[in-house]
Design a protein around this motif. Sequence first.
Motif, PDB file in Angstrom:
ATOM      1  N   UNK A 188       0.815  -1.192  -0.063  1.00  0.00           N
ATOM      2  CA  UNK A 188       0.010  -0.025   0.182  1.00  0.00           C
ATOM      3  C   UNK A 188       0.992   1.275  -0.020  1.00  0.00           C
ATOM      4  N   UNK A 189       1.826   1.372   0.670  1.00  0.00           N
ATOM      5  CA  UNK A 189       2.768   2.404   0.560  1.00  0.00           C
ATOM      6  C   UNK A 189       3.423   2.518  -0.665  1.00  0.00           C
ATOM      7  N   UNK A 190       4.040   1.521  -1.129  1.00  0.00           N
ATOM      8  CA  UNK A 190       4.538   1.752  -2.522  1.00  0.00           C
ATOM      9  C   UNK A 190       3.586   2.198  -3.608  1.00  0.00           C
ATOM     10  N   UNK A 191       2.123   1.732  -3.449  1.00  0.00           N
ATOM     11  CA  UNK A 191       1.357   2.144  -4.402  1.00  0.00           C
ATOM     12  C   UNK A 191       0.843   3.642  -4.190  1.00  0.00           C
ATOM     13  N   UNK A 192       0.912   4.245  -2.754  1.00  0.00           N
ATOM     14  CA  UNK A 192       0.808   5.583  -2.446  1.00  0.00           C
ATOM     15  C   UNK A 192       2.009   6.368  -2.759  1.00  0.00           C
ATOM     16  N   UNK A 193       3.260   5.770  -2.637  1.00  0.00           N
ATOM     17  CA  UNK A 193       4.473   6.744  -2.852  1.00  0.00           C
ATOM     18  C   UNK A 193       4.225   6.650  -4.679  1.00  0.00           C
ATOM     19  N   UNK A 194       3.769   6.033  -5.476  1.00  0.00           N
ATOM     20  CA  UNK A 194       3.911   6.221  -6.991  1.00  0.00           C
ATOM     21  C   UNK A 194       2.881   7.256  -7.236  1.00  0.00           C
ATOM     22  N   UNK A 195       1.821   7.209  -6.678  1.00  0.00           N
ATOM     23  CA  UNK A 195       0.757   8.150  -6.833  1.00  0.00           C
ATOM     24  C   UNK A 195       1.591   9.701  -6.394  1.00  0.00           C
ATOM     25  N   UNK A 196       2.076   9.756  -5.244  1.00  0.00           N
ATOM     26  CA  UNK A 196       2.548  11.033  -4.914  1.00  0.00           C
ATOM     27  C   UNK A 196       3.557  11.426  -5.961  1.00  0.00           C
ATOM     28  N   UNK A 197       4.369  10.696  -6.627  1.00  0.00           N
ATOM     29  CA  UNK A 197       5.342  10.860  -7.423  1.00  0.00           C
ATOM     30  C   UNK A 197       4.742  11.190  -8.832  1.00  0.00           C
ATOM     31  N   UNK A 198       3.523  11.017  -9.024  1.00  0.00           N
ATOM     32  CA  UNK A 198       2.890  11.056 -10.353  1.00  0.00           C
ATOM     33  C   UNK A 198       2.881  10.143 -11.172  1.00  0.00           C
ATOM     34  N   UNK A 199       3.545   9.248 -10.892  1.00  0.00           N
ATOM     35  CA  UNK A 199       3.788   7.997 -11.732  1.00  0.00           C
ATOM     36  C   UNK A 199       2.385   7.011 -11.847  1.00  0.00           C
TER      37      UNK A 199
END
Length: 62
Positions: free
Chosen positions: A11-22
């Motif tokens: 879940x943290x990995x998915x949130x991180x990719x969204x925060x980075x715009x990926x």
Amino acid sequence: MPAKSKAQQMAAGAALSAKRGEKKKSELKGASKSMVKSMSEKELHDMASTERKGKAGHASKS
């Protein structure tokens, strides 16, 4: 802050990719949706990069 379970790490990995715009924030579900709002990019990175070996699939609620 390390992840306590494999699910939390993912879940943290998915949130991180969204925060980075990926990834689009609208594609997020569940915990990752709230994580992207409440955690910094560094906090998400630290949680997502936790060693996976020996982690439970889901953390106990107690």
